[in-house]
Design an enzyme around this catalytic site. Structure first.
Site, PDB file in Angstrom:
ATOM      1  N   PRO A  94       0.815  -1.213   0.000  1.00  0.00           N
ATOM      2  CA  PRO A  94       0.000   0.000   0.000  1.00  0.00           C
ATOM      3  C   PRO A  94       0.857   1.274   0.000  1.00  0.00           C
ATOM      4  O   PRO A  94       0.372   2.342  -0.362  1.00  0.00           O
ATOM      5  CB  PRO A  94      -0.809  -0.097   1.307  1.00  0.00           C
ATOM      6  CG  PRO A  94      -0.733  -1.527   1.727  1.00  0.00           C
ATOM      7  CD  PRO A  94       0.561  -2.054   1.186  1.00  0.00           C
ATOM      8  N   GLU A 121       0.261  -7.540   8.615  1.00  0.00           N
ATOM      9  CA  GLU A 121       0.351  -6.076   8.623  1.00  0.00           C
ATOM     10  C   GLU A 121       1.427  -5.542   7.685  1.00  0.00           C
ATOM     11  O   GLU A 121       1.397  -4.381   7.283  1.00  0.00           O
ATOM     12  CB  GLU A 121       0.620  -5.572  10.048  1.00  0.00           C
ATOM     13  CG  GLU A 121      -0.612  -5.502  10.924  1.00  0.00           C
ATOM     14  CD  GLU A 121      -1.755  -4.717  10.292  1.00  0.00           C
ATOM     15  OE1 GLU A 121      -1.594  -3.504  10.091  1.00  0.00           O
ATOM     16  OE2 GLU A 121      -2.805  -5.326   9.996  1.00  0.00           O
TER      17      GLU A 121
END
Ligand code: 9D3
Length: 255
Positions: A94, A121
């Protein structure tokens, strides 16, 4: 021949590209080469652990650098053995630069890519510093991991490789190489639930059809994606067609 090596804890997900559609055909015809690598196969412990808790606390887990590095190195070694001098290592993340048609065209020139798809994560930052050349994001929304983004990247690149489509013309005519959205498409029947196909498409007048399609593409791009026209000067013909389309729309609104 383009080579893709993907590092993922879910290798089976990639059957979406290796077993279906245009990408399957390109793979079978030798247009590209694909292999998935599982970092769990590079772990000795019986649980095949590839993640651990984040230093500093907080939710979720972080991918361990060790198994990822060994896995990436094996993928890179395979590419080198196949003649790829310096395989580029991409991390789907991301935090990456946005994947666009222009990035796809740039990557399509590469002889070999190693794609690292993360889960949890994220990935230990030291692994990124040591092994990753480029970080790529497919857009500003959250997916559950890097696998679907990696498949988006592979699919978009494979379409650009020579000989991967039925119709070699369509890749160069695709929406984004032209910088315009597509025109509307119609097929049989001529009338469906009271709605007729635009008459011009039934006319057999190829010049008129081409003009109508170009006009539709311009008007739709202007209405839906003005950002695509912002830094672009339209050719005189295109500017005329767009003005015509906007004038016609105004007339429709008045009626
Ligand atoms: C909700 C978790 N986020 C905390 C702020 C961080 C996060 C970690 C891992 C968000 C997404 C992911 C998994 N996605 C990707 O690794 C990913 C991705 C994406 O989510 N969107 C667009 N492109 C990409 S490329 C890889």
């Amino acid at each position: 021949m383009m080579r893709f090596d993907v590092v993922t804890i879910f290798p089976e997900m990639f059957e979406a590209v290796t077993r279906h559609g245009i990408t399957r055909r390109a793979l079978e015809e030798g247009g590209f080469d694909f292999r998935a690598w599982n970092p769990r196969d590079f772990v000795g412990d019986p649980h095949r652990t590839v993640d651990d808790r984040p230093y500093g606390g907080g939710p979720g887990m972080v991918m361990l650098p060790g198994p990822l590095e060994d896995c990436i190195d094996a993928a890179v070694a395979r590419q080198r053995a196949a003649g790829v001098e310096r395989p580029q290592v991409l991390l789907l993340s991301p935090q990456g630069e946005r994947f666009t048609d222009s990035v796809a065209r740039e990557l399509a020139k590469s002889p070999g890519l190693v794609l690292l798809a993360g889960r949890y994560e994220g990935v230990d930052e030291r692994l990124i510093e040591r092994r990753v050349d480029r970080e790529i994001s497919i857009g500003d929304y959250v997916t559950s991991g890097g696998e679907l983004p990696a498949m988006v990247v592979i699919d978009a690149i494979v379409r650009l490789l020579p000989g991967s489509l039925n119709d070699a013309g369509s890749a160069s005519q695709d929406s984004f190489s032209e910088g315009l959205l597509d025109w509307p498409h119609y097929t049989r029947p001529e009338e469906w639930k009271g709605e007729r196909v635009p008459e011009v498409l039934l006319s057999g007048n190829h010049a008129a059809i081409a003009r109508w399609r170009r006009k539709q593409a311009l008007a739709r791009t202007y209405a839906r994606r003005p950002d695509l026209l912002k830094d672009r000067t339209l050719a005189k013909e295109d500017a005329k067609l767009l003005e015509e389309a906007l004038r016609e729309q105004q007339m429709q609104e008045q009626q």
